[in-house]
Design a protein around this motif. Structure first.
Motif, PDB file in Angstrom:
ATOM      1  N   GLU A 121      39.998  96.730  83.692  1.00  0.00           N
ATOM      2  CA  GLU A 121      39.875  97.740  82.627  1.00  0.00           C
ATOM      3  C   GLU A 121      40.706  98.973  82.957  1.00  0.00           C
TER       4      GLU A 121
ATOM      5  N   ARG B 296      45.839  83.195  77.149  1.00  0.00           N
ATOM      6  CA  ARG B 296      45.293  84.432  76.585  1.00  0.00           C
ATOM      7  C   ARG B 296      45.540  84.412  75.092  1.00  0.00           C
TER       8      ARG B 296
ATOM      9  N   GLY C 141      45.430  86.592  72.061  1.00  0.00           N
ATOM     10  CA  GLY C 141      45.403  88.019  71.780  1.00  0.00           C
ATOM     11  C   GLY C 141      45.176  88.298  70.314  1.00  0.00           C
TER      12      GLY C 141
ATOM     13  N   THR D 298      34.411 100.981  76.138  1.00  0.00           N
ATOM     14  CA  THR D 298      33.761  99.677  76.081  1.00  0.00           C
ATOM     15  C   THR D 298      32.271  99.854  75.846  1.00  0.00           C
TER      16      THR D 298
ATOM     17  N   SER E 230      32.291  89.566  79.063  1.00  0.00           N
ATOM     18  CA  SER E 230      32.432  89.844  77.630  1.00  0.00           C
ATOM     19  C   SER E 230      32.180  91.320  77.396  1.00  0.00           C
TER      20      SER E 230
ATOM     21  N   ARG F 220      36.750  92.722  70.505  1.00  0.00           N
ATOM     22  CA  ARG F 220      35.917  91.831  71.323  1.00  0.00           C
ATOM     23  C   ARG F 220      36.822  91.170  72.359  1.00  0.00           C
ATOM     24  N   GLN F 221      36.334  91.120  73.581  1.00  0.00           N
ATOM     25  CA  GLN F 221      37.117  90.541  74.669  1.00  0.00           C
ATOM     26  C   GLN F 221      36.227  89.640  75.508  1.00  0.00           C
TER      27      GLN F 221
ATOM     28  N   GLN G  31      36.546  86.913  78.945  1.00  0.00           N
ATOM     29  CA  GLN G  31      37.389  86.406  80.028  1.00  0.00           C
ATOM     30  C   GLN G  31      36.586  85.411  80.863  1.00  0.00           C
TER      31      GLN G  31
ATOM     32  N   ALA H  12      41.389  84.034  78.439  1.00  0.00           N
ATOM     33  CA  ALA H  12      40.964  85.292  77.829  1.00  0.00           C
ATOM     34  C   ALA H  12      41.140  85.201  76.323  1.00  0.00           C
ATOM     35  N   HIS H  13      40.275  85.912  75.631  1.00  0.00           N
ATOM     36  CA  HIS H  13      40.344  85.978  74.167  1.00  0.00           C
ATOM     37  C   HIS H  13      40.077  87.419  73.748  1.00  0.00           C
ATOM     38  N   VAL H  14      40.943  87.935  72.892  1.00  0.00           N
ATOM     39  CA  VAL H  14      40.800  89.294  72.376  1.00  0.00           C
ATOM     40  C   VAL H  14      40.905  89.227  70.852  1.00  0.00           C
TER      41      VAL H  14
END
Length: 130
Positions: free
Chosen positions: A20, A43, A45, A72, A88, A103-104, A106, A120-122
């Motif tokens: 972060e 990832r 994004g 966050t 998350s 939203r993130q 990992q 990872a998803h963002v």
């Protein structure tokens, strides 16, 4: 399976905090370090689907450092055994117009070189009413 072993949770939480801090300060070297150097690392994004470490590195190298500050909320880190974790979090940026929430998620795995993100998803959505 042991879930949330205190020492493992502490380790992953520290790596998540490191990620972060690197993200908001655009410390590309640390961001590159924390993703697993592997063709299978991915990832998803906000506007891109990145397959493989090289694609993730290229994205980071070309990304603008402007507007990365965020706050966050509702961060949840769960560890499974000694070598797997999911992190998350929700995030908010002042530069967004309207009521948006990011939203993130990992997936972290412990390797001999340390904890690394393998997936990872963002995403960003309109803030839910409730």
């Amino acid at each position: 399976m042991d879930i949330d072993l205190p020492d493992v949770l502490t380790e992953v939480s520290a790596q998540f905090a490191r990620y972060e801090a690197a993200l908001v300060s655009n410390d590309v070297a640390v961001l590159d370090e924390l993703f697993r150097n592997d063709l299978r690392t991915l990832r998803y994004g906000i506007n891109e689907n990145l397959y493989g470490y090289e694609a993730i590195m290229a994205f980071r190298a070309g990304r603008s450092p402007v507007g990365l500050m965020r706050t966050t909320d509702k961060t949840v880190i769960t560890t499974y055994g000694r070598d797997t974790a999911v992190a998350s979090t929700l995030f908010y940026r002042d530069v967004w117009s309207g009521k948006k929430v990011g939203r993130q998620m990992q997936t972290w795995i412990r390797f001999p070189e340390g904890w690394r993100i393998v997936a990872a998803h963002v995403s960003i959505i309109d803030e839910p009413a409730s």
